[in-house]
Design a protein around this motif. Structure first.
Motif, short mmCIF file in Angstrom:
data_model
loop_
_atom_site.label_atom_id
_atom_site.label_comp_id
_atom_site.label_asym_id
_atom_site.label_seq_id
_atom_site.Cartn_x
_atom_site.Cartn_y
_atom_site.Cartn_z
N ILE A 1 84.95 10.32 25.30
CA ILE A 1 83.95 10.73 24.32
C ILE A 1 83.49 9.52 23.53
CG2 ILE A 1 83.53 12.10 22.25
CD1 ILE A 1 85.48 14.17 23.36
N GLN A 2 82.18 9.32 23.50
CA GLN A 2 81.58 8.22 22.76
C GLN A 2 80.73 8.79 21.64
OE1 GLN A 2 79.39 5.75 25.45
NE2 GLN A 2 81.09 5.53 26.85
N THR A 3 81.30 8.93 20.46
CA THR A 3 80.57 9.49 19.33
C THR A 3 79.78 8.37 18.64
OG1 THR A 3 82.25 11.19 19.02
CG2 THR A 3 80.77 10.77 17.18
N LYS A 4 78.49 8.64 18.45
CA LYS A 4 77.61 7.70 17.76
C LYS A 4 76.84 8.43 16.68
CE LYS A 4 76.98 4.56 21.65
NZ LYS A 4 76.00 3.82 22.44
N THR A 5 76.28 7.67 15.76
CA THR A 5 75.47 8.23 14.69
C THR A 5 74.15 7.50 14.63
OG1 THR A 5 77.47 8.75 13.43
CG2 THR A 5 75.41 8.72 12.21
N VAL A 6 73.07 8.26 14.44
CA VAL A 6 71.74 7.68 14.34
C VAL A 6 70.94 8.46 13.29
CG1 VAL A 6 70.73 9.09 16.18
CG2 VAL A 6 69.75 6.85 15.67
N SER A 7 70.05 7.76 12.60
CA SER A 7 69.17 8.40 11.63
C SER A 7 67.73 8.18 12.06
CB SER A 7 69.38 7.81 10.24
OG SER A 7 70.67 8.13 9.77
N GLY A 8 66.88 9.11 11.69
CA GLY A 8 65.47 9.00 12.00
C GLY A 8 64.69 10.17 11.44
N THR A 9 63.44 10.26 11.83
CA THR A 9 62.55 11.31 11.38
C THR A 9 62.29 12.26 12.54
OG1 THR A 9 61.51 9.76 9.86
CG2 THR A 9 60.30 11.78 10.33
N VAL A 10 62.40 13.56 12.28
CA VAL A 10 62.20 14.56 13.33
C VAL A 10 60.76 14.50 13.82
CG1 VAL A 10 62.22 17.03 13.87
CG2 VAL A 10 63.97 16.07 12.37
N SER A 11 60.59 14.33 15.13
CA SER A 11 59.25 14.32 15.72
C SER A 11 58.96 15.62 16.47
CB SER A 11 59.09 13.12 16.66
OG SER A 11 60.09 13.13 17.66
N ASN A 12 60.01 16.29 16.97
CA ASN A 12 59.78 17.53 17.71
C ASN A 12 61.07 18.35 17.76
OD1 ASN A 12 58.19 19.31 19.37
ND2 ASN A 12 59.39 18.59 21.12
N ILE A 13 60.91 19.67 17.73
CA ILE A 13 62.03 20.59 17.91
C ILE A 13 61.60 21.62 18.95
CG2 ILE A 13 63.57 22.28 16.85
CD1 ILE A 13 63.08 20.86 14.18
N ASP A 14 62.43 21.80 19.97
CA ASP A 14 62.19 22.80 21.00
C ASP A 14 63.26 23.88 20.84
OD1 ASP A 14 61.91 24.35 23.27
OD2 ASP A 14 62.21 22.71 24.68
N PHE A 15 62.86 25.02 20.27
CA PHE A 15 63.82 26.08 20.01
C PHE A 15 64.25 26.79 21.29
CE2 PHE A 15 61.38 25.71 16.03
CZ PHE A 15 62.42 25.32 15.21
N VAL A 16 63.40 26.83 22.30
CA VAL A 16 63.74 27.46 23.57
C VAL A 16 64.78 26.62 24.31
CG1 VAL A 16 62.87 28.24 25.80
CG2 VAL A 16 61.50 28.61 23.74
N GLY A 17 64.55 25.32 24.37
CA GLY A 17 65.47 24.43 25.06
C GLY A 17 66.59 23.91 24.19
N ASN A 18 66.61 24.30 22.91
CA ASN A 18 67.61 23.83 21.94
C ASN A 18 67.71 22.31 21.93
OD1 ASN A 18 68.25 26.19 20.73
ND2 ASN A 18 70.37 26.23 21.40
N THR A 19 66.58 21.64 21.75
CA THR A 19 66.58 20.18 21.65
C THR A 19 65.84 19.75 20.40
OG1 THR A 19 64.55 19.94 22.95
CG2 THR A 19 66.64 19.86 24.16
N ILE A 20 66.20 18.57 19.93
CA ILE A 20 65.53 17.95 18.80
C ILE A 20 65.26 16.50 19.17
CG2 ILE A 20 67.72 17.36 17.65
CD1 ILE A 20 66.29 17.89 14.95
N SER A 21 64.08 16.01 18.80
CA SER A 21 63.70 14.63 19.06
C SER A 21 63.42 13.94 17.73
CB SER A 21 62.45 14.55 19.93
OG SER A 21 62.69 15.15 21.18
N ILE A 22 63.86 12.69 17.64
CA ILE A 22 63.63 11.93 16.42
C ILE A 22 63.03 10.57 16.76
CG2 ILE A 22 65.51 13.08 15.19
CD1 ILE A 22 67.11 10.41 15.48
N LEU A 23 62.38 9.98 15.77
CA LEU A 23 61.89 8.61 15.86
C LEU A 23 62.74 7.79 14.90
CD1 LEU A 23 59.71 6.79 17.12
CD2 LEU A 23 58.29 7.27 15.11
N THR A 24 63.46 6.80 15.43
CA THR A 24 64.34 5.99 14.61
C THR A 24 63.54 4.95 13.83
OG1 THR A 24 64.75 4.37 16.35
CG2 THR A 24 66.24 6.28 16.26
N ALA A 25 64.18 4.28 12.90
CA ALA A 25 63.52 3.26 12.08
C ALA A 25 62.97 2.12 12.92
CB ALA A 25 64.48 2.73 11.02
#
Length: 112
Positions: free
Chosen positions: A29-53
């Motif tokens: 398991i490789q746990t990582k952390t990232v911050s950014g601004t939400v660009s898209n959320i797909d509720f059907v596919g249960n995904t979230i996309s972000i744009l990092t700094a």
């Protein structure tokens, strides 16, 4: 009594093998952390996309057991909106997909 002398060592070996296998899986398991601004959320596919700094687009699968919070309160994926700043802790052990373990909504607005 003799029966227990035979079964007990077999149980101990099984437990040791199981523990060793569990430890090996934890190493992968490789746990990582990232911050950014939400660009898209797909509720059907249960995904979230972000744009990092640094302007990288990243997508994450959000499983049902992912923890989603704002401040100290549990919220749902539907409570996060495009444009919200978020911090995502994720499992990056699979090269093909990032799986969100937790998402923190850092949007300063109390109510929208």
């Amino acid at each position: 009594m003799r029966k227990y002398k035979t079964v007990f060592p077999l149980i101990m070996v099984a437990l040791m093998v199981t523990a060793a296998y569990g430890q090996e899986n934890l190493k992968n398991i490789q746990t990582k952390t990232v911050s950014g601004t939400v660009s898209n959320i797909d509720f059907v596919g249960n995904t979230i996309s972000i744009l990092t700094a640094d302007q990288h687009q990243m997508s994450f699968i959000v499983p049902n057991n992912a923890t989603i919070t704002k401040d100290t309160h549990d919220i749902g994926l539907m409570d996060i909106k495009p444009g919200h700043p978020v911090t995502i802790q994720y499992d990056a052990s699979s090269p093909a997909k990032n799986i969100a373990d937790s998402i923190s909504d850092n949007n300063p607005t109390a109510h929208e």
